[in-house]
Scaffold this motif. Structure first.
Motif, PDB file in Angstrom:
ATOM      1  N   PHE A  13       0.814  -1.220   0.000  1.00 56.30           N
ATOM      2  CA  PHE A  13       0.000   0.000   0.000  1.00 56.30           C
ATOM      3  C   PHE A  13       0.848   1.271   0.000  1.00 56.30           C
ATOM      4  O   PHE A  13       0.303   2.369  -0.012  1.00 56.30           O
ATOM      5  CB  PHE A  13      -0.929   0.009   1.220  1.00 56.30           C
ATOM      6  CG  PHE A  13      -2.119  -0.892   1.088  1.00 56.30           C
ATOM      7  CD1 PHE A  13      -3.290  -0.440   0.506  1.00 56.30           C
ATOM      8  CD2 PHE A  13      -2.068  -2.206   1.533  1.00 56.30           C
ATOM      9  CE1 PHE A  13      -4.390  -1.272   0.375  1.00 56.30           C
ATOM     10  CE2 PHE A  13      -3.157  -3.047   1.415  1.00 56.30           C
ATOM     11  CZ  PHE A  13      -4.328  -2.583   0.826  1.00 56.30           C
ATOM     12  N   ASP A  14       2.146   1.143   0.000  1.00 55.86           N
ATOM     13  CA  ASP A  14       3.042   2.297   0.067  1.00 55.86           C
ATOM     14  C   ASP A  14       3.006   3.074  -1.249  1.00 55.86           C
ATOM     15  O   ASP A  14       3.257   2.519  -2.320  1.00 55.86           O
ATOM     16  CB  ASP A  14       4.462   1.814   0.354  1.00 55.86           C
ATOM     17  CG  ASP A  14       5.446   2.971   0.553  1.00 55.86           C
ATOM     18  OD1 ASP A  14       5.002   4.124   0.642  1.00 55.86           O
ATOM     19  OD2 ASP A  14       6.655   2.694   0.606  1.00 55.86           O
ATOM     20  N   LEU A  15       2.698   4.357  -1.168  1.00 56.50           N
ATOM     21  CA  LEU A  15       2.620   5.212  -2.356  1.00 56.50           C
ATOM     22  C   LEU A  15       3.747   6.248  -2.398  1.00 56.50           C
ATOM     23  O   LEU A  15       3.662   7.220  -3.148  1.00 56.50           O
ATOM     24  CB  LEU A  15       1.263   5.924  -2.402  1.00 56.50           C
ATOM     25  CG  LEU A  15       0.033   5.018  -2.513  1.00 56.50           C
ATOM     26  CD1 LEU A  15      -1.241   5.851  -2.451  1.00 56.50           C
ATOM     27  CD2 LEU A  15       0.069   4.200  -3.791  1.00 56.50           C
ATOM     28  N   ARG A  18       4.924   8.641  -5.508  1.00 57.61           N
ATOM     29  CA  ARG A  18       3.879   8.769  -6.520  1.00 57.61           C
ATOM     30  C   ARG A  18       3.087  10.061  -6.315  1.00 57.61           C
ATOM     31  O   ARG A  18       3.025  10.602  -5.219  1.00 57.61           O
ATOM     32  CB  ARG A  18       2.947   7.553  -6.485  1.00 57.61           C
ATOM     33  CG  ARG A  18       3.705   6.257  -6.731  1.00 57.61           C
ATOM     34  CD  ARG A  18       2.814   5.055  -6.772  1.00 57.61           C
ATOM     35  NE  ARG A  18       3.598   3.850  -6.507  1.00 57.61           N
ATOM     36  CZ  ARG A  18       3.117   2.624  -6.510  1.00 57.61           C
ATOM     37  NH1 ARG A  18       1.840   2.418  -6.786  1.00 57.61           N
ATOM     38  NH2 ARG A  18       3.899   1.592  -6.244  1.00 57.61           N
ATOM     39  N   LEU A  37      -4.435   9.055   0.735  1.00 59.14           N
ATOM     40  CA  LEU A  37      -3.309   8.872  -0.182  1.00 59.14           C
ATOM     41  C   LEU A  37      -2.053   9.549   0.350  1.00 59.14           C
ATOM     42  O   LEU A  37      -0.945   9.012   0.227  1.00 59.14           O
ATOM     43  CB  LEU A  37      -3.664   9.406  -1.569  1.00 59.14           C
ATOM     44  CG  LEU A  37      -4.851   8.736  -2.280  1.00 59.14           C
ATOM     45  CD1 LEU A  37      -4.950   9.220  -3.708  1.00 59.14           C
ATOM     46  CD2 LEU A  37      -4.756   7.223  -2.222  1.00 59.14           C
ATOM     47  N   LEU A  40      -0.392   7.521   2.926  1.00 64.73           N
ATOM     48  CA  LEU A  40       0.335   6.381   2.359  1.00 64.73           C
ATOM     49  C   LEU A  40       1.605   6.813   1.626  1.00 64.73           C
ATOM     50  O   LEU A  40       2.298   5.973   1.055  1.00 64.73           O
ATOM     51  CB  LEU A  40      -0.580   5.595   1.424  1.00 64.73           C
ATOM     52  CG  LEU A  40      -1.768   4.894   2.105  1.00 64.73           C
ATOM     53  CD1 LEU A  40      -2.706   4.299   1.064  1.00 64.73           C
ATOM     54  CD2 LEU A  40      -1.283   3.828   3.076  1.00 64.73           C
ATOM     55  N   ALA A 242      -7.410   3.118  -1.497  1.00 66.74           N
ATOM     56  CA  ALA A 242      -6.024   2.735  -1.200  1.00 66.74           C
ATOM     57  C   ALA A 242      -5.680   1.409  -1.869  1.00 66.74           C
ATOM     58  O   ALA A 242      -4.571   1.229  -2.383  1.00 66.74           O
ATOM     59  CB  ALA A 242      -5.817   2.643   0.303  1.00 66.74           C
ATOM     60  N   SER A 246      -2.930   1.376  -5.275  1.00 62.51           N
ATOM     61  CA  SER A 246      -1.631   0.902  -4.819  1.00 62.51           C
ATOM     62  C   SER A 246      -1.264  -0.417  -5.483  1.00 62.51           C
ATOM     63  O   SER A 246      -2.041  -0.985  -6.253  1.00 62.51           O
ATOM     64  CB  SER A 246      -1.653   0.713  -3.298  1.00 62.51           C
ATOM     65  OG  SER A 246      -2.488  -0.387  -2.951  1.00 62.51           O
ATOM     66  N   ASP A 247      -0.092  -0.925  -5.146  1.00 63.31           N
ATOM     67  CA  ASP A 247       0.354  -2.208  -5.690  1.00 63.31           C
ATOM     68  C   ASP A 247      -0.459  -3.381  -5.156  1.00 63.31           C
ATOM     69  O   ASP A 247      -0.368  -4.493  -5.679  1.00 63.31           O
ATOM     70  CB  ASP A 247       1.834  -2.426  -5.373  1.00 63.31           C
ATOM     71  CG  ASP A 247       2.730  -1.474  -6.150  1.00 63.31           C
ATOM     72  OD1 ASP A 247       2.251  -0.869  -7.128  1.00 63.31           O
ATOM     73  OD2 ASP A 247       3.910  -1.322  -5.770  1.00 63.31           O
TER      74      ASP A 247
END
Length: 270
Positions: A13-15, A18, A37, A40, A242, A246-247
């Motif tokens: 979940f790390d943004l 970005r 966001l 994160l 989220a 996110s990834d």
């Protein structure tokens, strides 16, 4: 068989690094998304019509150690939609995430909706997301991919009688989401939608009082119809956002999530 790999959820979940543009993010659901966001790690472009309210959101983000900037725009103007995206990308040198959240929920049924109301509601809820998406694609392609997330409504399926134009626009947005997802997956641009249910926001409070003539009791009466004992809150949507941006949702595109307390079409109370 390959070893099962369990992802590290905090990392997924790390943004950090970005940049996200969230339309209509000076209040309500959009504000909740912007704050989430930023928490994160994303740099966030806050968008709305009120610079004063935008400044309040940015103050909250920067106080938490994240980066943010404000951009005003008239989303009924296609040219301003395109310019908004370009200005957003210029703030921090890139754009990775576009969240189309801005909405007009003005009331009107088949008999009472005016031409002016129909055009404005569709301009904000459907046309603006299209031109924002169109302008965002080149920026996302430069990053090797990215995310477009449209905030829709459960009214997209049929909708309340008093929300005829709004329901029509959100239904169109749902089809646009899937159409764009099918086109853009080759560029690794994911396009998804969250159809949000009844949410308690400043905007809903204002519409209930000014357009529907509701008194102080309307929230308590509304809660009686909700299976889980409350209306949705902006945070409920922000948590789902989220995942999608996110990834954690790295291989999900063309998806429409109904974020509501009962299946669409089911009776509101069992």
């Amino acid at each position: 068989m390959a070893d099962l790999k369990i992802p590290n959820l905090p990392r997924a979940f790390d943004l950090t690094g970005r940049v996200a543009l969230v339309t209509g993010s000076t209040s309500g659901i959009g504000k909740g998304i912007a704050l989430q966001l930023a928490a994160l790690g994303a740099a966030v472009i806050v968008n709305g019509r009120s610079e004063a309210r935008g400044a309040e959101v940015i103050a909250g983000i920067t106080a938490a150690g994240a980066r943010a900037a404000f951009e005003a725009s008239d989303l009924t103007d296609a040219t301003q939609c395109r310019q908004l995206v370009d200005r957003a990308a210029a703030h921090f040198g890139r754009l990775d995430i576009l969240v189309n959240n801005a909405a007009d929920t003005s009331r009107g049924d088949v008999r009472t909706t005016t031409i002016e109301d129909w055009d404005r509601i569709h301009a904000i809820n459907l046309r603006a997301p299209f031109f924002l998406m169109q302008a965002a694609v080149p920026h996302l392609e430069r990053q090797g991919g990215g995310v477009i997330l449209n905030i829709g409504s459960v009214n997209a399926y049929i909708g309340e009688p008093k929300l005829t134009a709004y329901s029509s626009a959100k239904g169109g947005l749902m089809t646009l989401t899937k159409n764009a997802a099918a086109q853009l997956n080759a560029a690794r641009i994911r396009v998804n939608q969250i159809n949000v249910g009844w949410t308690l926001t400043e905007g809903e409070e204002k519409v209930k009082r000014e357009q529907e003539g509701k008194g102080d009791e309307w929230v308590a009466e509304a809660v009686k119809t909700r299976p889980f004992g409350r209306l949705l809150e902006p945070a409920d949507t922000a948590y789902a956002v989220a995942y999608y941006v996110s990834d954690a949702g790295a291989c999900v595109t063309g998806s429409v999530m109904d974020l509501e307390q009962y299946p669409v079409g089911a009776p509101p109370a069992w």
